[in-house]
Enzyme design. Structure first.
Site, PDB file in Angstrom:
ATOM      1  N   ASN A  10      51.398  77.493  37.767  1.00 29.33           N
ATOM      2  CA  ASN A  10      50.671  78.763  37.710  1.00 29.33           C
ATOM      3  C   ASN A  10      49.290  78.499  38.302  1.00 29.33           C
ATOM      4  O   ASN A  10      48.476  77.809  37.696  1.00 29.33           O
ATOM      5  CB  ASN A  10      50.585  79.202  36.232  1.00 29.33           C
ATOM      6  CG  ASN A  10      49.680  80.400  36.023  1.00 29.33           C
ATOM      7  OD1 ASN A  10      49.242  81.043  36.974  1.00 29.33           O
ATOM      8  ND2 ASN A  10      49.402  80.704  34.753  1.00 29.33           N
ATOM      9  N   TRP A  11      49.077  79.036  39.488  1.00 29.07           N
ATOM     10  CA  TRP A  11      47.818  78.737  40.192  1.00 29.07           C
ATOM     11  C   TRP A  11      46.662  79.609  39.706  1.00 29.07           C
ATOM     12  O   TRP A  11      45.529  79.439  40.156  1.00 29.07           O
ATOM     13  CB  TRP A  11      48.013  78.888  41.713  1.00 29.07           C
ATOM     14  CG  TRP A  11      48.989  77.907  42.292  1.00 29.07           C
ATOM     15  CD1 TRP A  11      49.654  76.895  41.622  1.00 29.07           C
ATOM     16  CD2 TRP A  11      49.424  77.823  43.653  1.00 29.07           C
ATOM     17  NE1 TRP A  11      50.457  76.206  42.487  1.00 29.07           N
ATOM     18  CE2 TRP A  11      50.346  76.754  43.747  1.00 29.07           C
ATOM     19  CE3 TRP A  11      49.132  78.552  44.814  1.00 29.07           C
ATOM     20  CZ2 TRP A  11      50.971  76.404  44.943  1.00 29.07           C
ATOM     21  CZ3 TRP A  11      49.757  78.208  46.015  1.00 29.07           C
ATOM     22  CH2 TRP A  11      50.660  77.137  46.069  1.00 29.07           C
ATOM     23  N   LYS A  12      46.953  80.561  38.832  1.00 26.02           N
ATOM     24  CA  LYS A  12      45.922  81.437  38.256  1.00 26.02           C
ATOM     25  C   LYS A  12      45.040  82.022  39.373  1.00 26.02           C
ATOM     26  O   LYS A  12      45.529  82.295  40.456  1.00 26.02           O
ATOM     27  CB  LYS A  12      45.124  80.683  37.188  1.00 26.02           C
ATOM     28  CG  LYS A  12      46.054  80.112  36.103  1.00 26.02           C
ATOM     29  CD  LYS A  12      45.337  79.597  34.889  1.00 26.02           C
ATOM     30  CE  LYS A  12      46.367  79.060  33.888  1.00 26.02           C
ATOM     31  NZ  LYS A  12      45.744  78.593  32.646  1.00 26.02           N
ATOM     32  N   HIS A  95      51.317  86.041  29.707  1.00 31.18           N
ATOM     33  CA  HIS A  95      50.496  84.823  29.662  1.00 31.18           C
ATOM     34  C   HIS A  95      49.338  85.043  28.681  1.00 31.18           C
ATOM     35  O   HIS A  95      48.817  86.142  28.561  1.00 31.18           O
ATOM     36  CB  HIS A  95      49.956  84.490  31.064  1.00 31.18           C
ATOM     37  CG  HIS A  95      49.302  83.149  31.095  1.00 31.18           C
ATOM     38  ND1 HIS A  95      48.006  82.965  30.688  1.00 31.18           N
ATOM     39  CD2 HIS A  95      49.781  81.926  31.417  1.00 31.18           C
ATOM     40  CE1 HIS A  95      47.723  81.676  30.781  1.00 31.18           C
ATOM     41  NE2 HIS A  95      48.783  81.024  31.218  1.00 31.18           N
ATOM     42  N   GLU A  97      46.319  84.427  28.834  1.00 31.47           N
ATOM     43  CA  GLU A  97      45.097  85.009  29.404  1.00 31.47           C
ATOM     44  C   GLU A  97      45.239  86.514  29.571  1.00 31.47           C
ATOM     45  O   GLU A  97      44.267  87.260  29.436  1.00 31.47           O
ATOM     46  CB  GLU A  97      44.762  84.298  30.726  1.00 31.47           C
ATOM     47  CG  GLU A  97      44.247  82.883  30.447  1.00 31.47           C
ATOM     48  CD  GLU A  97      44.647  81.837  31.461  1.00 31.47           C
ATOM     49  OE1 GLU A  97      44.943  82.181  32.614  1.00 31.47           O
ATOM     50  OE2 GLU A  97      44.646  80.634  31.084  1.00 31.47           O
ATOM     51  N   GLU A 167      53.353  78.327  24.964  1.00 32.25           N
ATOM     52  CA  GLU A 167      52.033  77.841  25.347  1.00 32.25           C
ATOM     53  C   GLU A 167      51.056  78.078  24.201  1.00 32.25           C
ATOM     54  O   GLU A 167      50.499  79.179  24.080  1.00 32.25           O
ATOM     55  CB  GLU A 167      51.541  78.581  26.593  1.00 32.25           C
ATOM     56  CG  GLU A 167      52.444  78.419  27.788  1.00 32.25           C
ATOM     57  CD  GLU A 167      51.707  78.648  29.090  1.00 32.25           C
ATOM     58  OE1 GLU A 167      51.669  77.726  29.912  1.00 32.25           O
ATOM     59  OE2 GLU A 167      51.129  79.734  29.269  1.00 32.25           O
ATOM     60  N   GLY A 173      44.281  74.680  29.165  1.00 29.61           N
ATOM     61  CA  GLY A 173      43.044  74.398  29.889  1.00 29.61           C
ATOM     62  C   GLY A 173      42.014  73.643  29.072  1.00 29.61           C
ATOM     63  O   GLY A 173      40.855  73.542  29.461  1.00 29.61           O
ATOM     64  N   SER A 213      47.939  72.045  29.070  1.00 30.06           N
ATOM     65  CA  SER A 213      47.427  70.714  29.434  1.00 30.06           C
ATOM     66  C   SER A 213      48.541  69.708  29.724  1.00 30.06           C
ATOM     67  O   SER A 213      48.440  68.540  29.348  1.00 30.06           O
ATOM     68  CB  SER A 213      46.466  70.188  28.359  1.00 30.06           C
ATOM     69  OG  SER A 213      45.362  71.067  28.226  1.00 30.06           O
ATOM     70  N   GLY A 234      49.195  74.651  34.554  1.00 34.05           N
ATOM     71  CA  GLY A 234      48.044  75.349  35.119  1.00 34.05           C
ATOM     72  C   GLY A 234      47.187  74.408  35.954  1.00 34.05           C
ATOM     73  O   GLY A 234      47.455  74.167  37.130  1.00 34.05           O
ATOM     74  N   GLY A 235      46.184  73.833  35.339  1.00 38.32           N
ATOM     75  CA  GLY A 235      45.210  72.993  36.054  1.00 38.32           C
ATOM     76  C   GLY A 235      45.839  71.931  36.934  1.00 38.32           C
ATOM     77  O   GLY A 235      45.438  71.757  38.088  1.00 38.32           O
TER      78      GLY A 235
END
Ligand code: PGA
Length: 250
Positions: A10-12, A95, A97, A167, A173, A213, A234-235
């Site tokens: 997920n490149w957000k 998600h 967020e 998640e 993150g 993470s 993610g990251g």
């Protein structure tokens, strides 16, 4: 029961088209011999660019969200028809967020899930508890509610198109990963919820990813757990150097 592993990036809200193209190109070549199921979800603005690079590869093109309606007066939103036009194959919904920054509730997420399925998309439905919910002993209850309400009205025939991503919000993150044991316990619990709703066969088959993470250092231990069938990253999905080792975990 052996389920395929499914690793998604997920490149957000990262990357210009040129940056996204560079990463997609690197993944297309470095994952060509990968043995698992793969997906990347770039920003809407890079979907067309990345889609052209991924066409014909073993990496699916995903979107990070969609609107709850096919078209109309929804300023700022992107519809499933527009995503389909870009060759998008899957949509990430619910998600944390979206839930916590943009206040999406289970009813809204459920409308999006049903609309995405109606238009033939695969769906990654994200569930997960806040830190205070975990500390209050409510992690299972929160994930149960989000799973049940997110899937309300979804037919058994559509369940093979659903992936659940567990998640825990406190792990996203933050560098804090759930222990493989804690994550596996929630995965097993969510699988039981699916069994109650759709039967044991569907529950055995459904892929449940872990997210929060995930890095190359912890991917293999997480994936070794019985009920952890992949990762939503993610990251560490933002560079080939960090994503490829996760995608090819040994
Ligand atoms: P993270 O994000 O890997 O940066 O924790 C995971 C996610 O939000 O899907």
């Amino acid at each position: 029961m052996s389920r395929p592993y499914y690793i998604a990036g997920n490149w957000k809200m990262h990357k210009t088209r040129a940056e996204a193209a560079e990463l997609a190109g690197a993944l297309a070549s470095r994952l060509a011999d990968g043995k698992h199921k793969y997906l990347v979800a770039p920003s809407f603005t890079s979907l067309e660019t990345v889609g052209a690079i991924l066409r014909g590869t073993n990496i699916l093109l995903g979107a990070q969200d969609c609107a709850p309606a096919e078209q109309g007066a929804h300023t700022g939103e992107v519809s499933v028809l527009q995503l389909k036009d870009l060759g998008v194959q899957a949509v990430i919904l619910g998600h944390s967020e979206r839930r916590h920054i943009y206040k999406e509730d289970d009813a809204l997420i459920n409308r999006k899930v049903k609309l995405a399925l109606k238009h033939g998309f695969e769906v990654i439905l994200c569930v997960g508890e806040l830190l205070e919910e975990r500390e209050a002993g409510r992690a299972e209850a929160v994930c149960e509610t989000q799973t049940i309400q997110g899937l309300e009205g979804v037919s058994a025939a559509d369940i093979p198109k659903i992936t659940i991503a567990y998640e825990p919000v406190w792990a996203i993150g933050t560098g804090k990963t759930a222990t493989p044991e804690d994550a596996d316990a929630i995965h097993a619990f969510v699988r039981k919820v699916i069994a109650r709703l759709y039967g044991t066969d569907a529950a055995e088959k459904i892929i449940i990813q872990y997210g929060g993470s995930v890095k190359s250092e912890n991917a293999a231990q997480l994936m070794a757990k019985e009920h952890i069938d992949g990762a939503l990253v993610g990251g560490a999905a933002l560079t080939a150097e960090t994503f490829v080792p996760i995608a090819k975990f040994a």
